[in-house]
Design an enzyme around this catalytic site. Structure first.
Site, PDB file in Angstrom:
ATOM      1  N   TYR A  56      48.380  48.912  31.487  1.00 21.30           N
ATOM      2  CA  TYR A  56      47.436  49.545  30.579  1.00 21.30           C
ATOM      3  C   TYR A  56      47.394  51.052  30.856  1.00 21.30           C
ATOM      4  O   TYR A  56      46.663  51.529  31.719  1.00 21.30           O
ATOM      5  CB  TYR A  56      46.042  48.949  30.732  1.00 21.30           C
ATOM      6  CG  TYR A  56      45.980  47.437  30.554  1.00 21.30           C
ATOM      7  CD1 TYR A  56      47.000  46.741  29.906  1.00 21.30           C
ATOM      8  CD2 TYR A  56      44.904  46.706  31.034  1.00 21.30           C
ATOM      9  CE1 TYR A  56      46.945  45.370  29.745  1.00 21.30           C
ATOM     10  CE2 TYR A  56      44.840  45.326  30.876  1.00 21.30           C
ATOM     11  CZ  TYR A  56      45.869  44.663  30.230  1.00 21.30           C
ATOM     12  OH  TYR A  56      45.806  43.306  30.088  1.00 21.30           O
ATOM     13  N   PRO A 203      40.321  36.223  23.608  1.00 22.09           N
ATOM     14  CA  PRO A 203      39.432  35.069  23.520  1.00 22.09           C
ATOM     15  C   PRO A 203      38.782  34.873  22.153  1.00 22.09           C
ATOM     16  O   PRO A 203      38.201  33.814  21.900  1.00 22.09           O
ATOM     17  CB  PRO A 203      38.379  35.366  24.586  1.00 22.09           C
ATOM     18  CG  PRO A 203      38.328  36.861  24.649  1.00 22.09           C
ATOM     19  CD  PRO A 203      39.750  37.303  24.429  1.00 22.09           C
ATOM     20  N   THR A 208      41.776  31.244  10.160  1.00 23.61           N
ATOM     21  CA  THR A 208      42.130  30.977   8.776  1.00 23.61           C
ATOM     22  C   THR A 208      40.846  30.986   7.947  1.00 23.61           C
ATOM     23  O   THR A 208      39.746  30.962   8.485  1.00 23.61           O
ATOM     24  CB  THR A 208      42.802  29.602   8.649  1.00 23.61           C
ATOM     25  OG1 THR A 208      41.855  28.592   9.035  1.00 23.61           O
ATOM     26  CG2 THR A 208      44.024  29.497   9.546  1.00 23.61           C
TER      27      THR A 208
END
Length: 277
Positions: A56, A203, A208
């Site tokens: 990162y 998480p 959909t």
């Protein structure tokens, strides 16, 4: 209600809902100042588990957290990951878990985080070009030297976890997992059986339309947000799950952490469980 705490490795006590620092901008300027404020607010709100990685910002994220939080309060765990290096490839990175590379990244992390020991160090990915015994052996040597407390893995299968456990004690696994993305359910089950912490990354997954509608309906019944419902489901689903949602905004951080107080009764849990079918 779910338990709010978990002991990583059997002894490292943390609150189960943590914070992923990957999304915090680290370049100088107003965005960096906002990142510092978010990290500090997370700790103010009781977060005791913060996840970062060498990858990162190639160490910049680790430096950012140290600037924001050092000296660290009692009980605050900043865990980092090693085993990924910069490259000239289109992706800009490559797996590299050669022992000397792992050692170098750990030494850099110790300096950037301003600590003498990383209490939980995770291998970001298993490098297929390096013997697993060599990768984990290097981390075990650092553990013996007192520079690493506990060793974890990321993005592993059940077989890889079993193989790793023959070499070192594994305290955590960090795999992609969410209410709507349960590909690694077998890995979660293996972690639960062994008492290994399972840190799902991403998480809160995209849904959909049908799933979004159902999650939104549950959220409306609880006067909560869909993200809060998704995080609360994770906390209810298994006692070894330690979600690490990330954000660069304080208001979003506060919303995420409020999910720890959301109680999902069995009927709602059953409705959410069925979304993965």
């Amino acid at each position: 209600m779910t338990s709010a705490m978990f002991r990583i490795g059997g002894d490292l006590r943390v609150r189960r809902l943590g914070f992923g620092a990957m999304r915090l901008p680290s370049d100088p300027g107003p965005a960096r100042e906002a990142s510092l404020a978010v990290a500090r607010r997370a700790v103010e709100l009781g977060v005791t588990l913060i996840d970062t990685a060498h990858m990162y910002g190639w160490g910049a994220n680790e430096e950012l957290l140290a600037e924001a939080l050092y000296p660290y309060g009692d009980g605050l765990l900043v865990t980092t990951k090693v085993g990924v290096a910069q490259s000239a490839s289109p992706a800009g990175w490559r797996l590299d878990a050669r022992p000397d590379v792992l050692r170098g990244q750990v030494e850099h992390a110790l300096r950037r985080l301003r600590v003498e020991r990383i209490e939980l160090l995770q291998l970001h990915r298993i490098d297929p070009d390096v013997l697993l015994e060599d990768q984990l052996g290097a981390l075990r040597e650092l553990q013996t030297e007192g520079k690493v407390g506990r060793i974890g893995l990321s993005e592993v299968t059940v077989t890889e976890l079993d193989q790793a456990q023959q070499i070192v004690d594994i305290a955590s696994v960090q795999n992609r997992y969410s209410l709507l993305d349960r590909e690694h359910e077998p890995v979660l089950a293996a972690c639960e059986a062994a008492g290994i912490a399972f840190l799902p990354w991403r998480p809160v997954a995209m849904a959909t339309s049908d799933a979004s509608a159902e999650i939104a309906a549950v959220a409306a019944e609880l006067n909560a947000t869909p993200a809060q419902v998704s995080l609360a489901w994770l906390l209810h689903h298994s006692p070894v799950i330690l979600p690490i949602p990330g954000t660069s905004r304080i208001e979003h951080l506060e919303e995420n952490l409020a999910a720890a107080y959301l109680d999902l009764h069995p009927t709602l849990l059953d409705r959410l469980d069925r979304l993965a079918e």
